[in-house]
Write an enzyme that holds these catalytic residues in place. Sequence first.
Site, PDB file in Angstrom:
ATOM      1  N   HIS A 288       0.837  -1.202   0.000  1.00  0.00           N
ATOM      2  CA  HIS A 288       0.000   0.000   0.000  1.00  0.00           C
ATOM      3  C   HIS A 288       0.872   1.253   0.000  1.00  0.00           C
ATOM      4  CE1 HIS A 288      -3.372   2.631   1.340  1.00  0.00           C
ATOM      5  NE2 HIS A 288      -2.407   3.236   2.004  1.00  0.00           N
ATOM      6  N   GLU A 289       1.913   1.262   0.853  1.00  0.00           N
ATOM      7  CA  GLU A 289       2.805   2.420   0.910  1.00  0.00           C
ATOM      8  C   GLU A 289       3.599   2.565  -0.384  1.00  0.00           C
ATOM      9  OE1 GLU A 289       2.423   4.494   3.189  1.00  0.00           O
ATOM     10  OE2 GLU A 289       1.200   3.250   4.498  1.00  0.00           O
ATOM     11  N   HIS A 292       1.581   4.436  -2.873  1.00  0.00           N
ATOM     12  CA  HIS A 292       1.658   5.891  -2.768  1.00  0.00           C
ATOM     13  C   HIS A 292       2.867   6.425  -3.538  1.00  0.00           C
ATOM     14  CE1 HIS A 292      -1.625   6.638  -0.073  1.00  0.00           C
ATOM     15  NE2 HIS A 292      -1.156   5.847   0.866  1.00  0.00           N
ATOM     16  N   GLU A 366      -5.658   7.118  -0.874  1.00  0.00           N
ATOM     17  CA  GLU A 366      -5.655   5.887  -0.082  1.00  0.00           C
ATOM     18  C   GLU A 366      -6.399   4.780  -0.819  1.00  0.00           C
ATOM     19  OE1 GLU A 366      -3.949   5.331   2.607  1.00  0.00           O
ATOM     20  OE2 GLU A 366      -3.207   7.398   2.612  1.00  0.00           O
ATOM     21  N   ASP A 370      -4.741   1.294  -2.037  1.00  0.00           N
ATOM     22  CA  ASP A 370      -5.328  -0.018  -1.733  1.00  0.00           C
ATOM     23  C   ASP A 370      -5.485  -0.838  -3.009  1.00  0.00           C
ATOM     24  OD1 ASP A 370      -5.506   0.453   0.954  1.00  0.00           O
ATOM     25  OD2 ASP A 370      -7.664   0.837   0.985  1.00  0.00           O
TER      26      ASP A 370
END
Length: 432
Positions: A288-289, A292, A366, A370
């Site tokens: 997930h990070e 980003h 976010e 995901d």
Amino acid sequence: MEHVYLAVALAAIAGGFFLESMVRRATMHSLPAVPPKELDDSYAPGEFSRFIHYTRARLHFGNVQGVITSGAIFLFIALGGIGLADFWAASIATSLGFDGFNAASMSGDIVRGLIFLVILAVLSAALGLPFTLYDTFVLEERYGFNRTTWKTFLLDRIKGAILTALLGGPLIALVIAAFHLAGSWAWLAGWAVASAFSLLMLWLGPSLLLPLFNKFEPLEEGELRSDIEKYCSAQNVDVTGVFVMDGSRRSSRSNAFVTGLGSKKRIALFDTLMESLQTNEIVAVLAHEVGHYTLGHIPRTVALSLIRNAALFFLLGLALADPDLYASFGVTGMPVAAGLVCFGLVIAPLSYVLGVVDNALSRKHERQADAYAARTLGKALNIDAGASLAGALKKLTTDNLANPSPPRIAVVLHHSHPPLLERIRSLRSQAA
């Protein structure tokens, strides 16, 4: 026009207080009696009841804090506190040999402004300290989250004050100087100074500033690092910036974040996260990070922030040229630092709206991260990506006693992440 500025500032404080009270009230009434069906198997016996009690305690605490702090700030401004603090600052600057009462003197205005901001910072810290102490050593302690010692608490405050003085002092001085030297282009010069400082901190902060408060150890060799390297290799992402942070020094809460730019980027996994999640769940959180980073969320957010701040500095330049702005708060002359504070109070409603927009953009990012994790993780590793990320999100929410489904008004105003139930349902939808 003189009284309009003050009226807008006071109305913003009162309006903000009532709006926040409505959010807390809506949250209190929205608390469910039983866990949502998606979380039936996520709460240990008694944990859901503990979540309810904790949330209610935080809401009651927020009500008390809101009444006292909003009331104190409202009275301070209404009774001329801004003007009095500026008068004290000018007097101290004059006693130090600077022309503190002459706002046209750049050196005098810089010293006067720095002293003025220190006075406000001390008053603000004195107002907030009792609530911070209660929050840390009573409320968080009562529910088993606090691991901060008095020594760590004091050192954090001392380090924060020193960094504010070393970094914030020169920044404010340069902004004040820009408004003295750049004439009609002062707003652009001030924006350039503030923007350069922000970019420098974003670039150097992860490697220079964050380690002053926490220890960051490179993720050690093992199954977890092997899976992370395999995944990151598939995404063409450098894994040298993955660290384990000693978040357990201050709290038992778990989290992860990505920050920095370019070679200074840093993906941090709390050590508490490592203790509570399984390997596949940790990899899902990291994916997930990585999402980003790969999707360019940080530079995109920074670019939008710079553009927005340019517009705000343009408005600031117009406001600082209006004598009524200063007079409405009881400020003598037209000192830049006092003007900055007065402008911030007047423009608070706009700042609130911009915060709502920022949160909406963050929630969008976010959801995209995901989706990225669910889309790429299954291809790189032989695991159920959606189930792993959903499992990690469930544990993070239940372990932190977070609200899995807050009311819409709370989400819109304050939440940078979508509610847990929304994220779980989205992951299931993508898997289907």
